[in-house]
Motif scaffolding. Sequence first.
Motif, mmCIF file in Angstrom:
data_model
loop_
_atom_site.group_PDB
_atom_site.id
_atom_site.type_symbol
_atom_site.label_atom_id
_atom_site.label_comp_id
_atom_site.label_asym_id
_atom_site.label_seq_id
_atom_site.Cartn_x
_atom_site.Cartn_y
_atom_site.Cartn_z
ATOM 1 N N ALA A 7 -31.832 -6.154 -36.489
ATOM 2 C CA ALA A 7 -30.479 -6.377 -35.786
ATOM 3 C C ALA A 7 -29.750 -4.799 -36.026
ATOM 4 O O ALA A 7 -29.339 -4.130 -35.075
ATOM 5 N N ASP A 8 -29.631 -4.504 -37.095
ATOM 6 C CA ASP A 8 -29.109 -3.067 -37.632
ATOM 7 C C ASP A 8 -30.107 -1.981 -36.769
ATOM 8 O O ASP A 8 -29.153 -0.884 -36.254
ATOM 9 N N LYS A 9 -31.406 -2.196 -36.836
ATOM 10 C CA LYS A 9 -32.115 -1.129 -36.118
ATOM 11 C C LYS A 9 -31.725 -1.096 -34.620
ATOM 12 O O LYS A 9 -31.690 0.275 -34.107
ATOM 13 N N ALA A 10 -31.610 -2.248 -34.150
ATOM 14 C CA ALA A 10 -31.453 -2.225 -32.815
ATOM 15 C C ALA A 10 -30.143 -1.573 -32.261
ATOM 16 O O ALA A 10 -30.033 -1.053 -31.306
ATOM 17 N N ALA A 11 -29.080 -1.981 -33.051
ATOM 18 C CA ALA A 11 -27.816 -1.077 -32.841
ATOM 19 C C ALA A 11 -27.619 0.039 -32.649
ATOM 20 O O ALA A 11 -27.130 0.734 -32.169
ATOM 21 N N LYS A 12 -28.494 0.609 -33.954
ATOM 22 C CA LYS A 12 -28.536 2.110 -34.245
ATOM 23 C C LYS A 12 -29.259 2.660 -32.956
ATOM 24 O O LYS A 12 -28.837 3.831 -32.326
ATOM 25 N N GLU A 13 -30.108 2.000 -32.659
ATOM 26 C CA GLU A 13 -31.073 2.681 -31.402
ATOM 27 C C GLU A 13 -30.224 2.718 -30.170
ATOM 28 O O GLU A 13 -30.310 3.525 -29.448
ATOM 29 N N ALA B 3 -35.689 -13.926 -47.147
ATOM 30 C CA ALA B 3 -36.455 -12.640 -46.623
ATOM 31 C C ALA B 3 -36.375 -12.564 -44.968
ATOM 32 O O ALA B 3 -36.298 -11.402 -44.451
ATOM 33 N N LYS B 4 -36.595 -13.724 -44.459
ATOM 34 C CA LYS B 4 -36.415 -13.848 -42.909
ATOM 35 C C LYS B 4 -35.140 -13.343 -42.599
ATOM 36 O O LYS B 4 -34.752 -12.519 -41.679
ATOM 37 N N ALA B 5 -33.727 -13.965 -43.280
ATOM 38 C CA ALA B 5 -32.476 -13.481 -42.733
ATOM 39 C C ALA B 5 -32.366 -11.757 -43.075
ATOM 40 O O ALA B 5 -31.822 -11.095 -42.328
ATOM 41 N N LYS B 6 -32.804 -11.305 -44.062
ATOM 42 C CA LYS B 6 -33.050 -9.835 -44.322
ATOM 43 C C LYS B 6 -33.523 -9.015 -43.258
ATOM 44 O O LYS B 6 -33.090 -8.181 -42.933
ATOM 45 N N ALA B 7 -34.823 -9.580 -43.024
ATOM 46 C CA ALA B 7 -35.605 -8.887 -41.884
ATOM 47 C C ALA B 7 -34.865 -9.108 -40.526
ATOM 48 O O ALA B 7 -34.621 -8.030 -39.832
#
Length: 387
Positions: A165-171, A156-160
Amino acid sequence: MTLFDRSTDSEGQPDGRDDRRGLILSLAAHGLLVLLMVVGFSSAPDNPGPVQVELWAKGTVAEAAPPQEQTEQVPPQPAEPPQPEPEPEPPKPDDSAQKAAAAEAARQAAAQQAQLAQAQARAEAAAQAQADAEIALAKERKAREEAERLAQEQAAKAKADREAADKAAKEKAAKEKAVKEAADKAAKEKAAQEAADQAAAEQAAAEKTAADKAAKEKAAHEKAAADKAAADKAAKEKAAKAAAEKAAADKAAKEKAAKEAAAKREALKAAMRGDVSEAAGIPSGNADRNQRGGGGNDGYAAKVRECVQPGVIYNVPSRNGSNNPTASFRTRLASDGKVQDVNLTSTSGDPRFDDAVRKGILACSPFPKPPSGRYPSYIDVDYRMYD
């Protein structure tokens, strides 16, 4: 797989087979205990050892002797018929057999006790082993559940972390895209503003040039009118004098006309050779110098200047002294008079004036048709700033 491994279902949870396995082990241990007890009892002798009973009768009632200690209850023996009265001093019976029987019974009882103790010890060991197995199984189940819990928490931590990271990259990508779009928009707006400013400046320069030209033409018309009025007045004043001098004037006029006719014939010949000097802003007369077929005259140079001048957009500064900057160009023409190329052969010293003259020559396309009717391959044009 070890003895106490527990099976799990498709979701990683322990299934019911572990409980069944524990129940089977427990039943097996209890069955073993019962089997040991049965074997111990079956190994005991079926018949007890011989027991010797002495009966003493007092009077007519017979009393049974006290029974010996037995490990098992012996079925009661039928009473014997009354014995005859013993002799006054009966002999003492031999008790060696009785002692031997008692010893054998005690030995057999001890053996049975030992077998029972061994069976009980084995049963207790089996029960302890089962308890230890159940404890180990419980510990293993708890450890496995703890490991599964930790694995789920780590997943769960790895998924979070991955989602963050994906959200930061998209932003970051969206921010960079917005910055780039803003920069492109600013660059386009700046280019459009510069183009608008340049167009406004050129329009203002054209309007100023047109206004200056109109003012010059008006001043020229006014001067011409004043000169004509002065000339008319002078003509009237000289009318009388002219009458008196008419004869001399006629003679002088005839002589002058003859000289002018001769001068015109010489000028026509010089124009045909390409040596005529031109006025009206093309002082060197190169507008007709390279015409194929000849036929040059003063009128063609004026036509070229009238064609070129409207396209020359330049704010002419006030004249200082007799200096008159001149830009010279060699203009290559097609057979239909259209401008193919314009090359600067002599600069005026002012690049902006040179460029304005070049644009005026390009705007004069096609060139006026020469008197000969045929365009030359090129025409050298000299344009003066103050003519």
